[in-house]
Design a protein around this motif. Structure first.
Motif, PDB file in Angstrom:
ATOM      1  N   LEU A 103      -2.921  -2.232   6.480  1.00 60.84           N
ATOM      2  CA  LEU A 103      -1.921  -1.721   5.556  1.00 60.84           C
ATOM      3  C   LEU A 103      -0.732  -2.661   5.395  1.00 60.84           C
ATOM      4  N   GLN A 104      -0.234  -2.709   4.176  1.00 58.78           N
ATOM      5  CA  GLN A 104       1.037  -3.371   3.893  1.00 58.78           C
ATOM      6  C   GLN A 104       2.033  -2.279   3.510  1.00 58.78           C
ATOM      7  N   VAL A 105       3.088  -2.146   4.312  1.00 61.45           N
ATOM      8  CA  VAL A 105       4.033  -1.032   4.168  1.00 61.45           C
ATOM      9  C   VAL A 105       5.451  -1.569   4.050  1.00 61.45           C
ATOM     10  N   LEU A 106       6.221  -0.983   3.132  1.00 60.97           N
ATOM     11  CA  LEU A 106       7.619  -1.369   2.946  1.00 60.97           C
ATOM     12  C   LEU A 106       8.506  -0.155   3.161  1.00 60.97           C
ATOM     13  N   CYS A 120       1.854   1.881  -5.796  1.00 60.41           N
ATOM     14  CA  CYS A 120       1.504   2.154  -4.403  1.00 60.41           C
ATOM     15  C   CYS A 120       1.790   3.609  -4.033  1.00 60.41           C
ATOM     16  N   LYS A 121       1.257   4.044  -2.901  1.00 57.98           N
ATOM     17  CA  LYS A 121       1.497   5.395  -2.416  1.00 57.98           C
ATOM     18  C   LYS A 121       2.907   5.504  -1.844  1.00 57.98           C
ATOM     19  N   ASP A 148       0.828  -1.204   0.000  1.00 63.66           N
ATOM     20  CA  ASP A 148       0.000   0.000   0.000  1.00 63.66           C
ATOM     21  C   ASP A 148       0.865   1.259   0.000  1.00 63.66           C
ATOM     22  N   TRP A 149       1.964   1.215   0.750  1.00 60.67           N
ATOM     23  CA  TRP A 149       2.853   2.373   0.873  1.00 60.67           C
ATOM     24  C   TRP A 149       4.308   1.927   0.801  1.00 60.67           C
ATOM     25  N   LEU A 150       5.136   2.758   0.194  1.00 64.86           N
ATOM     26  CA  LEU A 150       6.595   2.662   0.318  1.00 64.86           C
ATOM     27  C   LEU A 150       7.061   3.888   1.088  1.00 64.86           C
ATOM     28  N   ILE A 151       8.001   3.679   2.012  1.00 64.72           N
ATOM     29  CA  ILE A 151       8.534   4.772   2.824  1.00 64.72           C
ATOM     30  C   ILE A 151      10.021   4.948   2.512  1.00 64.72           C
ATOM     31  N   PHE A 152      10.401   6.184   2.202  1.00 67.39           N
ATOM     32  CA  PHE A 152      11.807   6.536   1.964  1.00 67.39           C
ATOM     33  C   PHE A 152      12.206   7.638   2.939  1.00 67.39           C
ATOM     34  N   THR A 153      13.306   7.461   3.636  1.00 65.79           N
ATOM     35  CA  THR A 153      13.763   8.483   4.572  1.00 65.79           C
ATOM     36  C   THR A 153      15.044   9.182   4.119  1.00 65.79           C
ATOM     37  N   SER A 154      15.568   8.824   2.941  1.00 67.60           N
ATOM     38  CA  SER A 154      16.790   9.470   2.468  1.00 67.60           C
ATOM     39  C   SER A 154      16.871   9.445   0.953  1.00 67.60           C
TER      40      SER A 154
END
Length: 254
Positions: free
Chosen positions: A134-137, A90-91, A61-67
């Motif tokens: 949610l499925q989050v990576l 995905c968002k 559902d979401w990909l998270i990037f912090t850099s």
């Protein structure tokens, strides 16, 4: 209005990898002498399962990037395996405007950015609908903290796409500059750079006799824990705003 040169005679050291020359150019505009000496080097972790993982990423559902480093390495994997951004619908959540900009340049639309560019604020503000399902990576580096995984109120899977190591040549160059230049500022943009300095440079040159800047409160916390005094921190956590904050401080004390 006369041009301001509050950094005239100041050697300004950037310890992070610069993705654009904007901050360096701003130091020059203020009359300073900038040096880009990244203390950390990023190496992609390449695995035989990368193609499968890229295809699986499309189902989150979401990909998270912090850099920006994570964005760059993720994009390199996409190019290698001929995966286009349209195949990953995905968002996207990004911690920071520069990370968001890097994502948009490779074809993604960023749906969420926290008001303060740090992981601890991100976990407080990131509240998407359907939290329990949610499925989050989380695309991360080897030295990334655990706050994203541990403090978000749903299960987060992690993919470590790069490892971070020290750059000995930069350590040597920074020590030499701090020893020889009369007016020096050293700017830190991550806790990882702080830790490398603490282990490689601090035993030789210490933390005294120069100005220290932190891009945000997480990096500031790492510096204080290492025994440093933080003289400059911007309200908005970007390198350009860090340089602007440094220029304002120098004007005040001149």
């Amino acid at each position: 209005m006369p041009k301001r040169y509050p950094l005239q005679g100041e050697t300004v050291i950037f310890t992070g990898t610069l993705k654009s020359p904007d901050a360096l150019e701003l130091v020059k505009e203020y009359g300073g002498n900038p040096h880009s000496l990244p203390l950390i080097q990023v190496n992609e972790i390449e695995q035989t399962t990368d193609n499968e993982r890229l295809l699986e990423a499309a189902h989150y559902d979401w990909l998270i990037f912090t850099s920006q480093n994570a964005v760059q390495v993720f994009h390199e994997k996409m190019l290698r395996h001929a995966i286009k951004s349209a195949q990953i619908p995905c968002k996207i959540a990004a911690v920071g405007s520069q990370t968001a900009s890097a994502l948009e340049k490779i074809g993604f639309t960023v749906s969420f950015i926290p008001t303060t560019f740090s992981a601890d604020v991100f976990v407080q503000q990131f509240k998407p609908e359907g939290t329990n399902l949610l499925q989050v990576l989380f695309l991360r580096g080897s030295l990334a903290g655990s706050i994203i995984r541990e403090e978000l109120p749903f299960q987060v899977e992690e993919w470590t796409v790069y490892e971070t190591g020290a750059k000995p040549a930069s350590i040597i160059s920074i020590v030499e500059l701090l020893k020889t230049e009369k007016h020096c500022t050293i700017l830190f943009a991550s806790p990882s750079a702080v830790h490398v300095y603490e282990q490689g440079a601090a035993p030789i040159i210490g933390w005294e006799g120069f100005t220290i800047g932190a891009i945000g409160h997480v990096t500031e916390k790492a510096l204080l824990a290492a025994g440093a005094t933080v003289h400059v921190k911007p309200e908005t956590y970007t390198l350009k705003e860090l340089v602007n904050a440094l220029a304002r401080r120098k004007e005040v004390i001149q």
